[in-house]
Design an enzyme around this catalytic site. Structure first.
Site, PDB file in Angstrom:
ATOM      1  N   THR A   1     -25.647  28.360  52.310  1.00 53.70           N
ATOM      2  CA  THR A   1     -26.181  28.844  53.521  1.00 53.70           C
ATOM      3  C   THR A   1     -26.444  30.395  53.667  1.00 53.70           C
ATOM      4  OG1 THR A   1     -23.798  29.200  54.472  1.00 53.70           O
ATOM      5  CG2 THR A   1     -24.936  27.003  54.374  1.00 53.70           C
ATOM      6  N   CYS A   2     -26.702  30.943  54.619  1.00 54.80           N
ATOM      7  CA  CYS A   2     -27.039  32.218  55.020  1.00 54.80           C
ATOM      8  C   CYS A   2     -25.706  32.963  55.461  1.00 54.80           C
ATOM      9  CB  CYS A   2     -28.134  32.621  55.790  1.00 54.80           C
ATOM     10  SG  CYS A   2     -29.844  31.921  55.133  1.00 54.80           S
ATOM     11  N   ASP A   3     -24.783  32.438  55.276  1.00 59.29           N
ATOM     12  CA  ASP A   3     -23.471  32.800  55.871  1.00 59.29           C
ATOM     13  C   ASP A   3     -22.851  33.533  54.733  1.00 59.29           C
ATOM     14  OD1 ASP A   3     -20.861  33.502  56.616  1.00 59.29           O
ATOM     15  OD2 ASP A   3     -20.960  31.677  58.212  1.00 59.29           O
ATOM     16  N   SER A   4     -22.095  34.608  54.985  1.00 59.69           N
ATOM     17  CA  SER A   4     -21.694  35.438  53.805  1.00 59.69           C
ATOM     18  C   SER A   4     -20.261  34.908  53.507  1.00 59.69           C
ATOM     19  CB  SER A   4     -21.517  36.733  53.911  1.00 59.69           C
ATOM     20  OG  SER A   4     -20.990  37.117  55.190  1.00 59.69           O
TER      21      SER A   4
ATOM     22  N   ASN B   1     -26.863  24.926  58.551  1.00 60.70           N
ATOM     23  CA  ASN B   1     -28.076  25.608  58.008  1.00 60.70           C
ATOM     24  C   ASN B   1     -29.197  24.377  57.095  1.00 60.70           C
ATOM     25  OD1 ASN B   1     -28.097  28.958  56.567  1.00 60.70           O
ATOM     26  ND2 ASN B   1     -28.801  28.165  58.393  1.00 60.70           N
TER      27      ASN B   1
END
Ligand SMILES: *Cc1c(COP(=O)(O)O)cnc(C)c1O
EC number: 4.1.1.17
Length: 383
Positions: A324-327, A364
């Site tokens: 996903t684009c979540d750090s 996501n």
């Protein structure tokens, strides 16, 4: 005619043949049957299964086929899942905080045992048939588990004494229950709880039919199989010592230890950065790897190439991100992967049957939804 899904020899054979671009859980019913048998042979009492660890229909129906007759459920949806898998299953409703509608659903589903940890919650159970068991859940400040469940549920021993008296006075079959916390590696936690149960029984002057010692049995996390039999023996000895020959029937309700070894998760390497120091997988903490974030890196991982062969290069610690684009979608640092691992390879995580698919989201557009059935799971040390 009913469709029967294919049975693959191993995760490697499926990966080499299918080259899936999504994460997959490989399920070995044979391993699940083996573990269920180990509990049933070794535990000195009734073995039930805590559905929340993995409510997949194939898990529930295979446990029923292996002779598991009772299930620990926490919600109406879990009750329905158990009923669908095993129409005559016995259900223990051990979530002590229930809405009125949930209580009605429990009665409708024929729940046989209800846990309670507070007077206000006991008062809600008025419509529950008196033929049922009501188990008072108590909690002690004991250590030993990776997670302490006592901070959420469980009456203090003094409150438990009062509750037990009230349960008996109201006409239900009185029992006691506790949960030492998940991934509990020290059997002395159960021993302390069993002795505390005896003190509660004595102080209340109420004889209990059954003592539910919860789940919490450890799964294999570091490549060394936990000595479950040692824990079973300690629990049995503590019950004998505390209650003598005329003691309550013991119940256990493993979730994690029952189901973990029967699944291996395969996640594909999507890409690498910094010369392979940083690896991006197609599954992460919002998918099937959430338990690794919470419990720490596993001691066993394998990397399989497109041909199904295991990579054997010298292992190097990596930084691993999910898709996903979540750090925050990142595993604890240092996962040791072979030096010759490449983009397109698959990372196999053995022992991921518990708290994996059950907790996976579709954040996501990713997540874990595919299960393939295999005869053998690879990458496993002794179970
Ligand atoms: C979660 C839970 C279990 C199972 O715990 P594990 O650590 O997975 O064995 C058993 N009983 C109750 C009441 C639970 O909430």
């Amino acid at each position: 005619m009913q469709q029967i899904p294919p049975l693959w020899l191993s995760p490697e054979s499926h990966l080499a043949r299918s080259a899936p671009d999504h994460p997959i859980l490989y399920f070995s019913p044979r391993v699940l049957h083996e573990v269920a048998g180990r509990f049933q042979r070794g535990f000195p009492g009734l073995v039930t299964y805590a559905v929340k660890a993995n409510p997949h229909p194939a898990v529930l129906s295979n446990l029923a086929a292996a002779g598991i007759t009772a299930f620990d459920v926490a919600s109406p949806a879990e009750m329905a899942a158990v009923r669908a898998a095993s129409p005559d299953a016995v259900m223990h409703y051990n979530n002590p905080m229930r809405s009125k509608a949930e209580i009605a659903a429990g009665i409708e589903h024929g729940v046989a045992s209800w846990s309670v940890d507070e007077l206000s919650e006991l008062e809600k159970l008025g419509a529950v048939p008196r033929s049922c068991e009501v188990a008072v859940r108590f909690a002690l400040p004991v250590a030993g588990a990776a997670y302490d469940f006592g901070s959420k549920f469980g009456a203090a021993p003094e409150e438990a004494i009062e509750l037990l008296k009230q349960v008996a006075a109201a006409g239900w079959t009185p029992a006691l229950c506790f949960h030492p916390g998940t991934q509990c590696e020290d059997e002395s936690a159960w021993v302390e709880y069993v002795h505390a149960a005896k003190r509660i029984v004595d102080a209340a002057g109420v004889k209990i039919a059954r003592l539910n010692v919860g789940g919490g049995f450890a799964a294999n996390r570091d490549g060394v199989a936990p000595d479950l039999e040692k824990v079973f023996a300690a629990i049995g000895a503590a019950a004998d010592q505390a209650f003598g020959a005329d003691g309550p029937t013991l119940i256990c309700e493993p979730g994690r230890a029952m189901v973990s070894e029967s699944f291996t998760l395969a996640a594909r390497i999507k890409g690498m950065r910094k010369g392979g120091e940083v690896v991006f997988l197609n599954d992460g903490i919002y998918g099937g790897l959430v338990d690794i974030r919470d419990m720490g890196l596993p001691g066993r991982v394998e990397v399989v190439g497109a041909d199904g062969a295991h990579r054997a290069g010298l292992r190097q610690p990596r930084v691993v991100f999910g898709p996903t684009c979540d750090s925050l979608d990142r595993l604890p640092d240092g996962l040791p992967l072979p030096g010759d691992a490449e983009t397109g390879d698959y990372v196999l995580f053995p022992g991921l049957g518990a708290y994996s698919s059950a907790m996976s989201t579709h954040f996501n557009g990713y997540g874990l939804s595919d299960v393939a059935t295999v005869i053998e799971l690879s990458g496993q040390a002794a179970r």
